[in-house]
Scaffold this motif. Structure first.
Motif, mmCIF file in Angstrom:
data_model
loop_
_atom_site.group_PDB
_atom_site.id
_atom_site.type_symbol
_atom_site.label_atom_id
_atom_site.label_comp_id
_atom_site.label_asym_id
_atom_site.label_seq_id
_atom_site.Cartn_x
_atom_site.Cartn_y
_atom_site.Cartn_z
ATOM 1 N N ALA A 20 7.157 -32.632 25.485
ATOM 2 C CA ALA A 20 7.796 -32.714 24.166
ATOM 3 C C ALA A 20 8.481 -31.391 23.831
ATOM 4 C CB ALA A 20 6.766 -33.073 23.097
ATOM 5 N N TYR A 21 7.845 -30.281 24.195
ATOM 6 C CA TYR A 21 8.447 -28.967 23.967
ATOM 7 C C TYR A 21 9.732 -28.824 24.781
ATOM 8 C CZ TYR A 21 9.038 -23.879 24.099
ATOM 9 O OH TYR A 21 9.562 -22.605 24.021
ATOM 10 N N LEU A 22 9.678 -29.167 26.063
ATOM 11 C CA LEU A 22 10.873 -29.052 26.913
ATOM 12 C C LEU A 22 11.988 -29.974 26.413
ATOM 13 C CD1 LEU A 22 9.240 -28.781 30.451
ATOM 14 C CD2 LEU A 22 10.383 -26.958 29.155
ATOM 15 N N ALA A 23 11.602 -31.105 25.830
ATOM 16 C CA ALA A 23 12.608 -32.048 25.315
ATOM 17 C C ALA A 23 13.420 -31.432 24.190
ATOM 18 C CB ALA A 23 11.935 -33.339 24.850
ATOM 19 N N THR A 24 12.851 -30.444 23.493
ATOM 20 C CA THR A 24 13.617 -29.811 22.415
ATOM 21 C C THR A 24 14.752 -28.955 22.985
ATOM 22 O OG1 THR A 24 12.232 -27.805 22.191
ATOM 23 C CG2 THR A 24 11.565 -29.750 20.920
ATOM 24 N N PHE A 25 14.744 -28.697 24.289
ATOM 25 C CA PHE A 25 15.827 -27.956 24.946
ATOM 26 C C PHE A 25 16.661 -28.868 25.844
ATOM 27 C CE2 PHE A 25 12.279 -25.053 24.257
ATOM 28 C CZ PHE A 25 12.899 -24.044 23.530
ATOM 29 N N SER A 26 16.506 -30.166 25.672
ATOM 30 C CA SER A 26 17.238 -31.129 26.491
ATOM 31 C C SER A 26 17.962 -32.084 25.564
ATOM 32 C CB SER A 26 16.275 -31.925 27.380
ATOM 33 O OG SER A 26 15.538 -31.058 28.218
ATOM 34 N N GLU A 27 19.211 -32.404 25.905
ATOM 35 C CA GLU A 27 19.923 -33.393 25.101
ATOM 36 C C GLU A 27 19.365 -34.759 25.422
ATOM 37 O OE1 GLU A 27 24.217 -32.707 25.546
ATOM 38 O OE2 GLU A 27 23.579 -30.639 25.849
ATOM 39 N N GLU A 28 19.222 -35.560 24.417
ATOM 40 C CA GLU A 28 18.669 -36.910 24.644
ATOM 41 C C GLU A 28 19.751 -37.835 25.164
ATOM 42 O OE1 GLU A 28 15.354 -37.786 24.312
ATOM 43 O OE2 GLU A 28 15.195 -35.641 24.155
ATOM 44 N N GLN A 76 5.259 -19.561 31.701
ATOM 45 C CA GLN A 76 6.212 -18.488 31.426
ATOM 46 C C GLN A 76 6.237 -17.357 32.444
ATOM 47 O OE1 GLN A 76 5.266 -17.641 27.380
ATOM 48 N NE2 GLN A 76 7.275 -18.307 26.658
ATOM 49 N N ALA A 77 5.184 -17.213 33.232
ATOM 50 C CA ALA A 77 5.241 -16.187 34.275
ATOM 51 C C ALA A 77 6.395 -16.504 35.222
ATOM 52 C CB ALA A 77 3.919 -16.134 35.034
ATOM 53 N N CYS A 78 6.712 -17.776 35.344
ATOM 54 C CA CYS A 78 7.692 -18.212 36.344
ATOM 55 C C CYS A 78 8.934 -18.873 35.765
ATOM 56 C CB CYS A 78 7.040 -19.175 37.317
ATOM 57 S SG CYS A 78 5.608 -18.465 38.157
ATOM 58 N N HIS A 79 8.834 -19.386 34.532
ATOM 59 C CA HIS A 79 9.961 -20.140 33.965
ATOM 60 C C HIS A 79 10.354 -19.624 32.591
ATOM 61 C CE1 HIS A 79 9.899 -23.533 36.816
ATOM 62 N NE2 HIS A 79 8.582 -23.521 36.721
ATOM 63 N N ALA A 80 11.660 -19.613 32.343
ATOM 64 C CA ALA A 80 12.180 -19.349 31.008
ATOM 65 C C ALA A 80 12.885 -20.596 30.501
ATOM 66 C CB ALA A 80 13.159 -18.175 31.057
ATOM 67 N N VAL A 81 12.939 -20.732 29.173
ATOM 68 C CA VAL A 81 13.671 -21.833 28.548
ATOM 69 C C VAL A 81 14.237 -21.302 27.234
ATOM 70 C CG1 VAL A 81 11.695 -22.833 27.262
ATOM 71 C CG2 VAL A 81 13.547 -24.337 28.052
ATOM 72 N N GLY A 82 15.347 -21.866 26.790
ATOM 73 C CA GLY A 82 15.950 -21.423 25.540
ATOM 74 C C GLY A 82 17.186 -20.589 25.792
ATOM 75 N N LEU A 100 14.604 -23.816 32.547
ATOM 76 C CA LEU A 100 14.285 -25.227 32.281
ATOM 77 C C LEU A 100 15.068 -25.851 31.127
ATOM 78 C CD1 LEU A 100 10.432 -25.197 33.014
ATOM 79 C CD2 LEU A 100 12.291 -25.980 34.505
ATOM 80 N N ASN A 101 16.198 -25.251 30.741
ATOM 81 C CA ASN A 101 17.029 -25.908 29.725
ATOM 82 C C ASN A 101 17.584 -27.225 30.273
ATOM 83 O OD1 ASN A 101 16.811 -23.914 27.745
ATOM 84 N ND2 ASN A 101 18.381 -22.682 28.741
ATOM 85 N N GLY A 102 17.525 -28.254 29.451
ATOM 86 C CA GLY A 102 18.125 -29.532 29.839
ATOM 87 C C GLY A 102 17.418 -30.242 30.979
ATOM 88 N N ILE A 103 16.181 -29.860 31.261
ATOM 89 C CA ILE A 103 15.525 -30.370 32.467
ATOM 90 C C ILE A 103 15.259 -31.875 32.372
ATOM 91 C CG2 ILE A 103 13.099 -29.863 31.810
ATOM 92 C CD1 ILE A 103 14.676 -29.142 35.250
#
Ligand code: HEM
Length: 108
Positions: A100-108, A16-22, A33-36
């Motif tokens: 798995a956490y990042l996958a919750t912000f990515s469409e499958e 989180q110091a370097c990346h945001a998601v959501g 990192l949304n949709g990464i």
């Protein structure tokens, strides 16, 4: 290995110091990192990448879970010359959980 997204949210504190998601995530030191997962490497708009990641993206490589796990284990080995100044996640479990956490912000 199946990851646990809830545990991955805690692992993401290291990022989180370097990346945001959501919602409303913006580029910081690193890209948002949304949709990464499943995306082309180095394709977040408005972010200026190192040439090593940019070249991988230009070749059409994508962030599969396998590629992402390899990158996160040792970023500088996976992508020599990357500007992601992070030693890596040594534990397979942490890698699986943060993916798995990042996958919750990515469409499958
Ligand atoms: C790039 C994830 C930690 C800075 C990336 C990319 C991913 C990622 C997936 C590639 C993005 C793309 O292709 O669009 C993570 C995760 C982290 C983490 C999950 C924690 C486990 C960090 C930290 C920093 C950082 C701590 C800063 C000290 C960067 C930078 C890039 C990047 C600058 C661009 C690299 C380049 O162009 O070579 N990160 N990161 N990351 N990250 Fe991280």
């Amino acid at each position: 290995q199946e990851g646990d997204a809830e545990k991955g949210e805690r692992v993401f504190r290291k990022c989180q110091a370097c990346h945001a998601v959501g919602e409303d995530a913006k580029n910081k030191v690193g890209p948002a990192l949304n949709g990464i997962i499943g995306s082309t490497i180095a394709s977040v708009e408005g972010f200026s990448y190192s040439s090593v990641l940019a070249d991988m993206g230009a070749e059409g490589k994508t962030w599969t879970e396998e590629e992402l796990a390899a990158f996160l284990e040792k970023p500088r080995d996976y992508a020599k010359g990357t500007k992601m100044a992070f030693a890596g996640l040594r534990k397979e479990e942490e890698r699986a959980n943060v993916i798995a956490y990042l996958a919750t912000f990515s469409e499958e």
